[in-house]
Design a protein around this motif. Structure first.
Motif, short mmCIF file in Angstrom:
data_model
loop_
_atom_site.label_atom_id
_atom_site.label_comp_id
_atom_site.label_asym_id
_atom_site.label_seq_id
_atom_site.Cartn_x
_atom_site.Cartn_y
_atom_site.Cartn_z
N GLU A 142 -91.70 -63.66 -1.84
CA GLU A 142 -92.97 -64.28 -2.22
C GLU A 142 -92.77 -65.78 -2.38
O GLU A 142 -91.67 -66.26 -2.65
CB GLU A 142 -93.56 -63.64 -3.47
N GLU A 143 -93.86 -66.51 -2.18
CA GLU A 143 -93.72 -67.97 -2.02
C GLU A 143 -93.20 -68.64 -3.28
O GLU A 143 -92.47 -69.63 -3.20
CB GLU A 143 -95.04 -68.56 -1.52
N GLY A 144 -93.50 -68.10 -4.47
CA GLY A 144 -93.02 -68.71 -5.70
C GLY A 144 -91.50 -68.71 -5.76
O GLY A 144 -90.88 -69.70 -6.17
N ARG A 145 -90.88 -67.63 -5.33
CA ARG A 145 -89.42 -67.53 -5.37
C ARG A 145 -88.77 -68.43 -4.31
O ARG A 145 -87.59 -68.75 -4.42
CB ARG A 145 -89.00 -66.07 -5.16
N LEU A 146 -89.53 -68.83 -3.31
CA LEU A 146 -88.96 -69.71 -2.28
C LEU A 146 -88.73 -71.13 -2.81
O LEU A 146 -88.15 -71.97 -2.12
CB LEU A 146 -89.84 -69.74 -1.04
N ASN A 147 -89.18 -71.40 -4.04
CA ASN A 147 -88.84 -72.70 -4.65
C ASN A 147 -87.39 -72.74 -5.11
O ASN A 147 -86.85 -73.81 -5.37
CB ASN A 147 -89.76 -72.97 -5.85
N ASP A 148 -86.79 -71.57 -5.24
CA ASP A 148 -85.37 -71.50 -5.61
C ASP A 148 -84.53 -71.71 -4.35
O ASP A 148 -84.65 -70.94 -3.38
CB ASP A 148 -85.09 -70.12 -6.23
N PRO A 149 -83.67 -72.76 -4.32
CA PRO A 149 -82.96 -73.06 -3.06
C PRO A 149 -82.04 -71.93 -2.59
O PRO A 149 -81.87 -71.76 -1.38
CB PRO A 149 -82.16 -74.32 -3.40
N VAL A 150 -81.47 -71.16 -3.53
CA VAL A 150 -80.59 -70.07 -3.12
C VAL A 150 -81.40 -68.94 -2.47
O VAL A 150 -81.05 -68.43 -1.40
CB VAL A 150 -79.80 -69.53 -4.35
N LEU A 151 -82.51 -68.57 -3.11
CA LEU A 151 -83.36 -67.50 -2.56
C LEU A 151 -83.99 -67.95 -1.23
O LEU A 151 -84.13 -67.16 -0.30
CB LEU A 151 -84.46 -67.14 -3.55
N ARG A 152 -84.32 -69.23 -1.16
CA ARG A 152 -84.94 -69.75 0.06
C ARG A 152 -83.97 -69.66 1.24
O ARG A 152 -84.31 -69.20 2.32
CB ARG A 152 -85.35 -71.21 -0.19
N GLU A 153 -82.75 -70.12 1.00
CA GLU A 153 -81.73 -70.08 2.07
C GLU A 153 -81.48 -68.63 2.50
O GLU A 153 -81.42 -68.33 3.69
CB GLU A 153 -80.43 -70.72 1.58
N HIS A 154 -81.36 -67.75 1.51
CA HIS A 154 -81.07 -66.35 1.82
C HIS A 154 -82.20 -65.73 2.65
O HIS A 154 -81.95 -65.05 3.66
CB HIS A 154 -80.88 -65.57 0.51
N PHE A 155 -83.43 -65.99 2.26
CA PHE A 155 -84.56 -65.40 2.99
C PHE A 155 -84.60 -65.91 4.43
O PHE A 155 -84.72 -65.12 5.38
CB PHE A 155 -85.87 -65.72 2.27
#
Ligand code: SF4
Length: 324
Positions: free
Chosen positions: A155-168
């Protein structure tokens, strides 16, 4: 067939995140990362608004999620659950060729985690109109994840976290490369090639599944082709879904350095080992040892290592590995 380096993922998204005016109030919730950053031009978007698919239109009366999973009007006088289930049955099969999905946070339809749930009139539930908890999953998100359990979904809110963003993003591009391979006239040796390029990336995520995938690939050429592809797809997506730890990433980077370190000058080898150590200690982002390893593997013509997706899991123009 070897997947092209320009693999273009097909990414589904809640339509409001892409700027479509489909929210209950007629507005949108444009996500800058998805629509304005470099990712925007690297993927093919598939926009979906489940509430518009229900025929509710925009603007419309807002809906809410109940504690029993039903989706109703805020006043509770219209139950949209059956219509949403029908919409999901109609829409979800067409997502078979998607490589990921980004959902709108907190939405009673699209939210993936922590969606407020309201009383369904069950014994013991509060009756003051406040949420009974914030642990729900939106009705459409629930149907999507049930129908496509191996699809990378965030979900887009979690994509603000750089670790979660990179993983996704890493999972999405890996999914797209595998889809591209398996949707073509692949031969057993193509799957072996694919696995060779991805093995260190998989190792950084899950060493157990890395070994299992190696055993699956060893049967390429003798096992039933379709069953083999399905087994590989399942294990590969499961492995990439495991968030990599720093220790496993360091181990995988050392696997890159090992086979060609002896060809380098002592200073160069020392510099590479130091960059990996700095990453391990949290003093440098992963992009530092990766850039050095990639440069040296190419300079030394060690193609097997230079082609490892561990070093370039997504296009280099995506600056997603610069976080500590
Ligand atoms: S239903 Fe989903 S896509 Fe539609 S407006 Fe709500 S959050 Fe956005």
């Amino acid at each position: 067939m070897t997947p092209s380096p320009q693999t273009r993922p097909r990414l589904g998204a809640s339509a409001c995140l892409l700027g479509e005016p489909v929210r209950y109030n007629g507005g949108h919730s444009r996500c800058r990362f998805l629509t304005l950053g470099p990712l925007a031009g690297m993927v093919e978007w598939v926009a979906v608004c489940p509430e518009m698919e229900l025929g509710l239109g925009a603007p419309r009366r807002p809906v809410r999620l109940l504690s029993d999973g039903r989706l109703v009007d805020r006043d509770g006088d219209t139950d949209h659950s059956a219509a949403l289930a029908e919409t999901a049955r109609r829409v979800l099969p067409s997502f078979e060729d998607l490589d990921g999905f980004v959902l709108k946070s907190r939405s009673p339809s699209c939210g993936l985690f922590g969606v407020p749930r309201y009383s369904a009139g069950l014994p013991g539930e509060r009756t003051d109109g406040q949420p009974v908890d914030r642990r729900g999953r939106g009705a459409f998100a629930e149907a999507l994840t049930a129908a496509h359990p191996h699809l990378p979904v965030e979900e887009e809110g979690r994509l603000n976290d750089p670790v979660l963003r990179e993983h996704f993003v890493e999972r999405v591009f890996a999914h797209a490369r595998l889809r591209e391979l398996l949707s073509g006239p692949w031969r057993p040796r193509d799957l072996v090639d694919f696995h060779s390029r991805h093995k260190l990336q998989v190792l950084a995520h899950d060493p157990r599944l890395y070994r299992e995938l190696g055993r699956v690939v060893a049967r390429a050429g003798t096992a039933d082709r379709r069953a083999l592809a399905e087994e590989y797809r399942r294990l590969f997506t499961e492995a990439l879904a495991v968030r990599p730890t720093r220790g496993r990433q360091v181990n995988a980077l050392q696997h890159v350095l090992g086979p060609f370190g002896h060809r380098l000058s002592p200073e160069r080898r020392h510099g590479l080992a130091g960059a990996i150590e700095d990453f391990q200690a949290g003093r440098a982002p992963m992009s530092v040892p990766v850039a050095l390893l990639l440069h040296d593997a190419r300079a030394e013509n060690v193609h097997y290592l230079a082609d490892q997706t561990l070093l370039e899991p997504f296009p280099a123009a995506l600056p997603l590995r610069h976080h500590l």
